[in-house]
Design a protein around this motif. Sequence first.
Motif, mmCIF file in Angstrom:
data_model
loop_
_atom_site.group_PDB
_atom_site.id
_atom_site.type_symbol
_atom_site.label_atom_id
_atom_site.label_comp_id
_atom_site.label_asym_id
_atom_site.label_seq_id
_atom_site.Cartn_x
_atom_site.Cartn_y
_atom_site.Cartn_z
ATOM 1 N N GLU A 164 0.809 -1.214 0.000
ATOM 2 C CA GLU A 164 0.000 0.000 0.000
ATOM 3 C C GLU A 164 0.845 1.268 0.000
ATOM 4 O O GLU A 164 0.648 2.162 -0.816
ATOM 5 N N ARG A 165 1.796 1.354 0.879
ATOM 6 C CA ARG A 165 2.529 2.609 1.031
ATOM 7 C C ARG A 165 3.556 2.828 -0.074
ATOM 8 O O ARG A 165 3.943 3.947 -0.343
ATOM 9 N N GLN A 166 4.011 1.751 -0.689
ATOM 10 C CA GLN A 166 5.003 1.886 -1.752
ATOM 11 C C GLN A 166 4.367 1.992 -3.143
ATOM 12 O O GLN A 166 5.075 2.075 -4.140
ATOM 13 N N THR A 167 3.019 1.990 -3.214
ATOM 14 C CA THR A 167 2.346 2.014 -4.512
ATOM 15 C C THR A 167 1.440 3.239 -4.587
ATOM 16 O O THR A 167 0.289 3.199 -4.127
ATOM 17 N N PRO A 168 1.936 4.332 -5.126
ATOM 18 C CA PRO A 168 1.082 5.523 -5.258
ATOM 19 C C PRO A 168 -0.015 5.298 -6.294
ATOM 20 O O PRO A 168 0.190 4.620 -7.296
ATOM 21 N N MET A 169 -1.177 5.868 -6.032
ATOM 22 C CA MET A 169 -2.288 5.746 -6.981
ATOM 23 C C MET A 169 -2.123 6.774 -8.097
ATOM 24 O O MET A 169 -1.765 7.923 -7.833
ATOM 25 N N PRO A 170 -2.432 6.385 -9.336
ATOM 26 C CA PRO A 170 -2.420 7.361 -10.431
ATOM 27 C C PRO A 170 -3.434 8.474 -10.163
ATOM 28 O O PRO A 170 -4.457 8.262 -9.504
ATOM 29 N N ILE A 171 -3.138 9.643 -10.682
ATOM 30 C CA ILE A 171 -4.000 10.790 -10.420
ATOM 31 C C ILE A 171 -5.415 10.560 -10.916
ATOM 32 O O ILE A 171 -6.391 10.973 -10.270
ATOM 33 N N TRP A 172 -5.568 9.880 -12.053
ATOM 34 C CA TRP A 172 -6.916 9.661 -12.585
ATOM 35 C C TRP A 172 -7.716 8.706 -11.704
ATOM 36 O O TRP A 172 -8.932 8.843 -11.571
ATOM 37 N N LEU A 173 -7.035 7.722 -11.065
ATOM 38 C CA LEU A 173 -7.738 6.818 -10.160
ATOM 39 C C LEU A 173 -8.158 7.552 -8.897
ATOM 40 O O LEU A 173 -9.280 7.368 -8.394
ATOM 41 N N ARG A 174 -7.274 8.401 -8.393
ATOM 42 C CA ARG A 174 -7.631 9.199 -7.214
ATOM 43 C C ARG A 174 -8.810 10.114 -7.526
ATOM 44 O O ARG A 174 -9.694 10.325 -6.684
ATOM 45 N N LEU A 175 -8.818 10.645 -8.753
ATOM 46 C CA LEU A 175 -9.926 11.518 -9.148
ATOM 47 C C LEU A 175 -11.238 10.747 -9.217
ATOM 48 O O LEU A 175 -12.277 11.217 -8.709
ATOM 49 N N LEU A 200 -12.059 7.938 -7.652
ATOM 50 C CA LEU A 200 -12.482 7.548 -6.302
ATOM 51 C C LEU A 200 -13.007 8.766 -5.539
ATOM 52 O O LEU A 200 -13.963 8.650 -4.754
ATOM 53 N N GLY A 201 -12.398 9.929 -5.762
ATOM 54 C CA GLY A 201 -12.909 11.145 -5.137
ATOM 55 C C GLY A 201 -14.306 11.489 -5.637
ATOM 56 O O GLY A 201 -15.176 11.908 -4.862
ATOM 57 N N ILE A 202 -14.529 11.300 -6.938
ATOM 58 C CA ILE A 202 -15.870 11.534 -7.495
ATOM 59 C C ILE A 202 -16.883 10.579 -6.871
ATOM 60 O O ILE A 202 -18.009 10.986 -6.524
ATOM 61 N N LEU A 203 -16.503 9.305 -6.697
ATOM 62 C CA LEU A 203 -17.419 8.349 -6.074
ATOM 63 C C LEU A 203 -17.756 8.772 -4.643
ATOM 64 O O LEU A 203 -18.923 8.696 -4.223
ATOM 65 N N ALA A 204 -16.738 9.232 -3.895
ATOM 66 C CA ALA A 204 -16.990 9.685 -2.524
ATOM 67 C C ALA A 204 -17.981 10.848 -2.513
ATOM 68 O O ALA A 204 -18.911 10.885 -1.694
ATOM 69 N N GLY A 263 -16.289 10.319 3.507
ATOM 70 C CA GLY A 263 -15.133 11.114 3.923
ATOM 71 C C GLY A 263 -13.872 10.276 4.014
ATOM 72 O O GLY A 263 -12.782 10.724 3.627
ATOM 73 N N VAL A 264 -13.985 9.055 4.518
ATOM 74 C CA VAL A 264 -12.823 8.162 4.590
ATOM 75 C C VAL A 264 -12.320 7.823 3.194
ATOM 76 O O VAL A 264 -11.103 7.805 2.942
ATOM 77 N N LEU A 265 -13.243 7.550 2.272
ATOM 78 C CA LEU A 265 -12.832 7.256 0.902
ATOM 79 C C LEU A 265 -12.145 8.462 0.280
ATOM 80 O O LEU A 265 -11.116 8.324 -0.408
ATOM 81 N N LEU A 266 -12.677 9.661 0.502
ATOM 82 C CA LEU A 266 -12.062 10.865 -0.042
ATOM 83 C C LEU A 266 -10.664 11.061 0.540
ATOM 84 O O LEU A 266 -9.716 11.401 -0.192
ATOM 85 N N TYR A 267 -10.530 10.836 1.844
ATOM 86 C CA TYR A 267 -9.212 10.929 2.487
ATOM 87 C C TYR A 267 -8.236 9.933 1.879
ATOM 88 O O TYR A 267 -7.084 10.284 1.567
ATOM 89 N N ALA A 268 -8.698 8.681 1.693
ATOM 90 C CA ALA A 268 -7.824 7.649 1.134
ATOM 91 C C ALA A 268 -7.410 7.997 -0.293
ATOM 92 O O ALA A 268 -6.262 7.741 -0.688
ATOM 93 N N ALA A 269 -8.329 8.588 -1.064
ATOM 94 C CA ALA A 269 -7.981 8.973 -2.429
ATOM 95 C C ALA A 269 -6.966 10.111 -2.437
ATOM 96 O O ALA A 269 -5.994 10.090 -3.205
ATOM 97 N N ILE A 270 -7.159 11.095 -1.571
ATOM 98 C CA ILE A 270 -6.239 12.244 -1.526
ATOM 99 C C ILE A 270 -4.861 11.813 -1.045
ATOM 100 O O ILE A 270 -3.830 12.233 -1.596
ATOM 101 N N LEU A 301 -6.905 1.006 1.501
ATOM 102 C CA LEU A 301 -8.020 1.608 2.235
ATOM 103 C C LEU A 301 -9.081 2.130 1.285
ATOM 104 O O LEU A 301 -10.289 1.936 1.515
ATOM 105 N N ALA A 302 -8.665 2.783 0.202
ATOM 106 C CA ALA A 302 -9.634 3.332 -0.748
ATOM 107 C C ALA A 302 -10.487 2.234 -1.357
ATOM 108 O O ALA A 302 -11.721 2.367 -1.462
ATOM 109 N N HIS A 303 -9.871 1.128 -1.740
ATOM 110 C CA HIS A 303 -10.633 0.061 -2.397
ATOM 111 C C HIS A 303 -11.498 -0.712 -1.402
ATOM 112 O O HIS A 303 -12.580 -1.186 -1.767
ATOM 113 N N TYR A 304 -11.042 -0.832 -0.156
ATOM 114 C CA TYR A 304 -11.913 -1.433 0.861
ATOM 115 C C TYR A 304 -13.140 -0.545 1.101
ATOM 116 O O TYR A 304 -14.259 -1.038 1.308
ATOM 117 N N MET A 305 -12.944 0.770 1.060
ATOM 118 C CA MET A 305 -14.062 1.669 1.304
ATOM 119 C C MET A 305 -15.066 1.633 0.149
ATOM 120 O O MET A 305 -16.254 1.858 0.369
#
Length: 570
Positions: free
Chosen positions: A369-380, A382-386, A424-431, A437-441
């Motif tokens: 988890e910590r060594q694998t940054p999410m691509p910006i489009w995936l974070r976007l 997931l943020g939209i879903l939140a 809010g947790v999903l948005l935090y995980a995406a940011i 955590l994001a995918h579990y949420m």
Amino acid sequence: MPSSRGSGEVLVDRVMNEGELDERHQSNIATRRSVEVVVLAVVSIWAFFTNLTFSLLEGSEGLYAGIAGEMGRRQEFFDLTYQGIPYFNKPPFFFWLLNASTTLWGDHELALRLPGSIAAVGTIVLTYVLASRLMSSTAAFWAALTVATSHVFLWYGRRVLFDSTLTFFITLALFAWGYVQLLGRSSWWYLLSFLSMALGVMLKELHGFFLPMLVMVSYAVIQRDWRMFKDKVFWIGLSGALVIMAAYAGMLGQGYQHHFHLGAAVKVIWNPTASGPPPEGHPFYWYLGMIWADFFPWSILLPSTLLLFWARRPFPNRSVEVLSLIWVFGLLIAFSLATMKREPYLMPMVPGFGLMVGYYYQHVLSLPERQTPMPIWLRLLLGILALLFAVGIVIGPLLLKKRWLVPPDFVPPLFIAVIAAMSGVLLYAAIRSRLHLAHYMVGGLAVGFMVTVVNIVFPAIDQAFSPRKITEEIKLLAREGQPALFHYIPGWPKNEDAVYYLKRDNVVPELPTPDAVAEAARRHGTIRVVTEEQHAVTLEKRTDFATERIREFRQPSRKHLWLLSVRSGA
């Protein structure tokens, strides 16, 4: 010697420690798998076996319940009728299932919906087992959870509709075929595959045969794998299915034969006006937009899943990827070519989409988890879903009020707070790029979506202006006394659900014709009549009795009922 003995002891200790670690790892895997199975069982039972007693909705439920009811009353199982009119739109097998269920459990909503709910859970189980065999228990869990909590499966899978049962038969056919083709199991599984296809045809025309066959043949062509065509059991199964289908068609009357003619099936499937909207229906590309809503909330992961599949090419070397893609997009193309397009028709795609999501989760959760940054489009995304969940839980009731006439405040404030917090947790995980955590949420919010639909939305519709509630009010008026109350809704009604409830008992007797209304008015002097708008207009044109509108019973989709006072003019 002491030094040698010390080295040997160290080696023994290392081997023993590795054995203990391996046992502990296996124990953890078994525990996790048990927890996943329990979670899936709870979600499936919750989603498809709770709150099944709410009112029949959207017309088709009342239509099919009415046909099954007339079948039982007439004891005629091969020639269907609705409102006394011959019904040839569908073969009778589905109505046999409904009649069997209501015979066992009684004529009520739970019994009518039970076959569809059992089929839905059966599809979830098949998806889990197939994914666990083709991939892993992790992939199986997420694939099955996707099926159980997707919008289209939740909304239609527990209803009195063909699509849940058809989806089960198609999934079972591909499950059994996959056991041979992808897992190398005994060829006798082909017999189960073709039996499922034959039952699918008995249920809903040739769709039940051609849709799974489309997947099988497309897979063989892409993979250049012709083994099934060289297997004699395959041809035995195909011959057996054709015999079953022919025997079934032979038992039915002439009015049903078009369901089993290849030319008629091709005419229905192929839409020559694919470049634009057909005379009745939606344009060719309509499903491309609808899958985002109907596969919600998991559709937000579709771009990521497709990119992962693309990165794993070449496809001919990857059987799971090929099967999943054909299952989803092969059926999507077939459905898009069809003249008639409806949301429930997408249900057979959901298990294939579940396999895609399970494959994706298996990959994502294997990454650190910590060594694998999410691509910006995936974070976007997931943020939209939140944000969709956070905003939707607030403004969604206002949209449902317009469609279903429910009050705007039917969602409990505590539940709004819970969904908002999870968003809010999903948005935090995406940011913060917290991959796991994001995918579990996403999974947690999908379960929250299921609870919203099953425990909040359906009961709210039932308590607002549902057909059952309205007809209960009408029956209460009939029990209160004079004037006598009848219903006059001849032919094919607009509000099939309300007609089902009015005819389920004899509290409000039926008047079949305007002359029967006139005769009842002459006999009683003044009567009350429940009818629909078009029939109220017909009665108001009569000159042998006077008609006055007393009350309107509002219904969703403008399927309102009217209470009339009819006074004899004689």
